[in-house]
Design a protein around this motif. Structure first.
Motif, mmCIF file in Angstrom:
data_model
loop_
_atom_site.group_PDB
_atom_site.id
_atom_site.type_symbol
_atom_site.label_atom_id
_atom_site.label_comp_id
_atom_site.label_asym_id
_atom_site.label_seq_id
_atom_site.Cartn_x
_atom_site.Cartn_y
_atom_site.Cartn_z
ATOM 1 N N ASN A 11 15.473 -47.512 -5.047
ATOM 2 C CA ASN A 11 16.565 -48.485 -4.946
ATOM 3 C C ASN A 11 16.214 -49.789 -5.652
ATOM 4 O O ASN A 11 16.583 -50.881 -5.196
ATOM 5 C CB ASN A 11 16.922 -48.753 -3.474
ATOM 6 C CG ASN A 11 18.274 -49.412 -3.301
ATOM 7 O OD1 ASN A 11 19.173 -49.236 -4.108
ATOM 8 N ND2 ASN A 11 18.424 -50.193 -2.225
ATOM 9 N N GLU A 12 15.463 -49.658 -6.745
ATOM 10 C CA GLU A 12 15.071 -50.796 -7.577
ATOM 11 C C GLU A 12 14.262 -51.840 -6.801
ATOM 12 O O GLU A 12 14.204 -53.025 -7.164
ATOM 13 C CB GLU A 12 16.300 -51.489 -8.204
ATOM 14 C CG GLU A 12 17.084 -50.608 -9.152
ATOM 15 C CD GLU A 12 18.018 -49.652 -8.422
ATOM 16 O OE1 GLU A 12 18.616 -50.073 -7.399
ATOM 17 O OE2 GLU A 12 18.144 -48.496 -8.854
ATOM 18 N N ARG A 13 13.605 -51.396 -5.732
ATOM 19 C CA ARG A 13 12.803 -52.298 -4.900
ATOM 20 C C ARG A 13 11.442 -51.645 -4.654
ATOM 21 O O ARG A 13 11.351 -50.691 -3.888
ATOM 22 C CB ARG A 13 13.517 -52.599 -3.584
ATOM 23 C CG ARG A 13 14.782 -53.443 -3.754
ATOM 24 C CD ARG A 13 15.660 -53.378 -2.521
ATOM 25 N NE ARG A 13 16.809 -54.276 -2.624
ATOM 26 C CZ ARG A 13 17.928 -54.002 -3.280
ATOM 27 N NH1 ARG A 13 18.057 -52.835 -3.922
ATOM 28 N NH2 ARG A 13 18.915 -54.872 -3.315
ATOM 29 N N ILE A 14 10.409 -52.175 -5.286
ATOM 30 C CA ILE A 14 9.073 -51.599 -5.182
ATOM 31 C C ILE A 14 8.253 -52.433 -4.199
ATOM 32 O O ILE A 14 7.882 -53.574 -4.493
ATOM 33 C CB ILE A 14 8.375 -51.565 -6.555
ATOM 34 C CG1 ILE A 14 9.226 -50.815 -7.564
ATOM 35 C CG2 ILE A 14 6.997 -50.920 -6.435
ATOM 36 C CD1 ILE A 14 8.708 -50.906 -8.987
ATOM 37 N N THR A 15 7.988 -51.890 -3.029
ATOM 38 C CA THR A 15 7.164 -52.601 -2.052
ATOM 39 C C THR A 15 5.715 -52.630 -2.527
ATOM 40 O O THR A 15 5.312 -51.874 -3.418
ATOM 41 C CB THR A 15 7.234 -51.931 -0.676
ATOM 42 O OG1 THR A 15 6.615 -50.633 -0.758
ATOM 43 C CG2 THR A 15 8.668 -51.788 -0.196
ATOM 44 N N ASP A 16 4.927 -53.476 -1.899
ATOM 45 C CA ASP A 16 3.521 -53.570 -2.285
ATOM 46 C C ASP A 16 2.799 -52.244 -2.081
ATOM 47 O O ASP A 16 2.039 -51.788 -2.948
ATOM 48 C CB ASP A 16 2.827 -54.700 -1.514
ATOM 49 C CG ASP A 16 3.049 -54.637 -0.007
ATOM 50 O OD1 ASP A 16 3.856 -53.796 0.466
ATOM 51 O OD2 ASP A 16 2.432 -55.445 0.715
ATOM 52 N N PHE A 17 3.042 -51.582 -0.948
ATOM 53 C CA PHE A 17 2.340 -50.336 -0.664
ATOM 54 C C PHE A 17 2.758 -49.230 -1.619
ATOM 55 O O PHE A 17 1.949 -48.383 -1.999
ATOM 56 C CB PHE A 17 2.558 -49.921 0.790
ATOM 57 C CG PHE A 17 1.689 -50.669 1.759
ATOM 58 C CD1 PHE A 17 0.466 -50.155 2.152
ATOM 59 C CD2 PHE A 17 2.074 -51.907 2.249
ATOM 60 C CE1 PHE A 17 -0.345 -50.852 3.036
ATOM 61 C CE2 PHE A 17 1.268 -52.614 3.118
ATOM 62 C CZ PHE A 17 0.049 -52.094 3.511
ATOM 63 N N ARG A 18 4.010 -49.234 -2.026
ATOM 64 C CA ARG A 18 4.440 -48.253 -3.023
ATOM 65 C C ARG A 18 3.752 -48.524 -4.357
ATOM 66 O O ARG A 18 3.352 -47.599 -5.064
ATOM 67 C CB ARG A 18 5.962 -48.309 -3.182
ATOM 68 C CG ARG A 18 6.718 -47.628 -2.043
ATOM 69 C CD ARG A 18 8.206 -47.784 -2.208
ATOM 70 N NE ARG A 18 8.941 -46.953 -1.244
ATOM 71 C CZ ARG A 18 10.253 -46.998 -1.070
ATOM 72 N NH1 ARG A 18 10.991 -47.844 -1.801
ATOM 73 N NH2 ARG A 18 10.844 -46.216 -0.191
ATOM 74 N N PHE A 19 3.615 -49.789 -4.701
ATOM 75 C CA PHE A 19 2.970 -50.127 -5.967
ATOM 76 C C PHE A 19 1.503 -49.689 -5.966
ATOM 77 O O PHE A 19 1.007 -49.161 -6.970
ATOM 78 C CB PHE A 19 3.068 -51.624 -6.236
ATOM 79 C CG PHE A 19 2.443 -52.038 -7.535
ATOM 80 C CD1 PHE A 19 3.123 -51.886 -8.734
ATOM 81 C CD2 PHE A 19 1.160 -52.567 -7.569
ATOM 82 C CE1 PHE A 19 2.537 -52.253 -9.939
ATOM 83 C CE2 PHE A 19 0.570 -52.932 -8.762
ATOM 84 C CZ PHE A 19 1.262 -52.776 -9.957
ATOM 85 N N PHE A 20 0.788 -49.929 -4.843
ATOM 86 C CA PHE A 20 -0.611 -49.497 -4.761
ATOM 87 C C PHE A 20 -0.760 -48.032 -5.131
ATOM 88 O O PHE A 20 -1.727 -47.632 -5.778
ATOM 89 C CB PHE A 20 -1.169 -49.688 -3.344
ATOM 90 C CG PHE A 20 -1.066 -51.071 -2.780
ATOM 91 C CD1 PHE A 20 -1.023 -52.183 -3.610
ATOM 92 C CD2 PHE A 20 -1.008 -51.268 -1.411
ATOM 93 C CE1 PHE A 20 -0.926 -53.463 -3.088
ATOM 94 C CE2 PHE A 20 -0.916 -52.538 -0.879
ATOM 95 C CZ PHE A 20 -0.867 -53.642 -1.714
#
Length: 511
Positions: free
Chosen positions: A335-344
């Protein structure tokens, strides 16, 4: 350093160095510091004398390690004992009235001061395997710190109650110390007691905090002035979090997606996931370029929510891919929203690795490839054993301090009370603004790491730009940037820069 974040945490430790032991550990007093009987007043702190060489000059100093008993203000009942280690230069050539004293702590909440103590500021420092800051294999060593701040200020490292060796007394509800206001009171009261007992009321007074320790430091700027009329000369905020809304990824709060993006970009560039054009930019220039998109098109997209038009959505997907290297199909699914944990997890997924939260320059094997969140932080795992192992050796061997209870480098202090911010995010920037307004001589040194994914650099810039300070007071805040993560001092180059920047800051604050 460690930051329990929901939370926050801060983490680092120490090691063993055998050379220069003769000039480092001159015993003065001996005591049994084991606190089996928690209802007794602790004995006098242990004092030893040492030397350290900084910039070619020998600094002789006194180290004091022990407890400060804390009493109830009404009935003088013993409530807790706060452990501290103080370093006082004995050949500085300055009187107590001229010599600054700096109170140092990490954050968590629930972290002891071990990370700044053994990693950056004290006369000792853990020995890393390389200049980047990788930990060696055990057993660990420590040695003289050529970048100690003792060159220009005396130092007092404080372990808040429940951390380190600090404990509440038997029968005392420890929860009365676990909260934003409660923590300010206990640490602030310790500072008042220390400057009273050590006769430092006339000394220039500074505070240095890291991570949640910056939250505490900003709060103390108000507490100390309001409660005790103690006005500070300067505050150093290392990897700051002054407004919690900027770091809390939750539905309905879009701000973290904006303010984490520049650090995502620098991390992706570090691992060569971006275009040659972007990778040719310095971290500073890449940060500025990412900020333009984050605060422009991306901010507008997020503000529109489900009503964002298709052309803007496609632009955002393309741009997020451009700045993070994460595949477009994943960005759309997220949903065009990358959380920090997803980025890791995602930035190095093709290599089966995850990046560190405290310092994204450190990566590790992904032990749970199918999971949504990483199972550990490689940057934390790299350093925790080093710091804790070295500190436990150092405190006994060099400082001659004995205590059989466990030194809690990081402990669980939850639930942590934020009752003063019900239905809101804790924002201590207003406290700092008020303190700077009432004390226009107060200077602030803000330290930011380009690879810090716990308290990203753009967060600090946002807070400064929204404090509402007049231009003359805005000039009292300086910002220093580092090619490092949350613990900017683990790398040799940035540790040297931290000391140099701090020395310039102290001279400015003492004009």
């Amino acid at each position: 350093m460690k930051f329990i974040i929901t939370t926050l945490t801060l983490v680092l430790a120490a090691s063993l160095f055998t050379q220069a032991q003769n000039k480092r550990s001159i015993q003065v007093t001996v005591q049994d510091s084991t606190i089996e009987k928690r209802d007794t007043v602790p004995g006098k702190p242990v004092v030893t004398y040492h030397q350290v060489t900084v910039d070619g000059k020998t600094i002789s100093y006194k180290a004091t390690a022990g407890y400060m008993p804390m009493h109830d203000k009404d009935d003088n009942k013993l409530l807790a004992k706060i452990f501290y280690v103080a370093y006082t230069a004995t050949n500085s050539g300055q009187t107590k009235e001229k010599r600054p004293v700096t109170f140092v702590f990490n954050g968590g909440p629930g972290s002891a001061s071990i990370w700044l103590h053994m990693g950056a500021i004290s006369p000792v420092r853990v020995k890393f395997a390389d200049d980047k800051g990788d930990a060696p294999g055990a057993p660990y060593e420590y040695g003289e710190n050529p970048n100690t701040w003792l060159a220009f200020t005396d130092l007092v490292f404080i372990d808040p109650i429940s951390t380190g060796y600090s404990r509440a007394y038997k029968g005392v509800d420890v929860n009365q110390f676990h909260g934003y206001n409660e923590d300010l009171a206990s640490v602030g009261d310790f500072i008042r007691l220390y400057i009273t007992k050590d006769e430092r009321w006339a000394s220039p007074k500074f505070i240095a905090g890291e991570s949640y320790g910056t939250t505490r430091a900003a709060g103390l700027s108000g507490y100390l002035a309001d409660r005790y009329n103690i006005y500070l000369n300067g505050i150093t905020l290392i990897s700051s979090v002054l407004n919690f809304q900027l770091i809390d990824f939750k539905n309905g709060n879009d701000m973290p997606y904006i303010y984490f993006l520049p650090t995502y970009a620098n991390t992706a560039s570090y691992y060569h996931k971006l275009t040659p054009e972007l990778e040719s930019l310095s971290p500073a220039d890449l940060t500025k370029k990412a900020e333009i998109f984050a605060n422009g098109a991306y901010s507008r997209f997020l503000s529109l929510g489900d009503q964002a038009p298709a052309d803007l959505t496609n632009l955002v997907i393309d741009s997020l891919n451009y700045f993070t290297g994460i595949p477009k199909d994943y960005i759309r699914k997220a949903n065009e929203r990358i959380t920090d944990f997803r980025f890791f997890k995602e930035v190095l997924r093709s290599e089966g690795k995850i990046v560190g939260r405290y310092d994204s320059r450190f990566s590790g094997e992904d032990s749970d490839d199918a999971g949504e969140n990483p199972s550990y932080d490689p940057s934390d795992a790299n350093l925790s054993g080093l710091f804790v192992g070295a500190f436990n050796a150092y405190i006994r061997k060099d400082l001659n301090y004995r205590n059989d209870i466990s030194y809690e480098a990081l402990t669980n202090v939850w639930p942590w009370s934020f009752k003063n911010t019900e239905n809101a995010y804790l924002d201590v920037s207003e406290t700092l603004r008020s303190a700077m307004t009432q004390n226009p001589h107060l200077k602030v040194n803000m330290i930011c790491g380009y690879y810090d994914l716990a308290t990203p650099v753009y967060n600090a810039e946002y807070v400064i730009n929204h404090m509402g300070l007049r231009p003359d007071l805005r000039g009292n805040i300086i910002v220093n940037y580092y090619k490092a993560g949350h613990m900017v001092y683990v790398s040799k180059e940035t540790d040297e820069k931290l000391k140099a920047d701090a020395e310039v800051f102290y001279k400015s604050a003492l004009k």
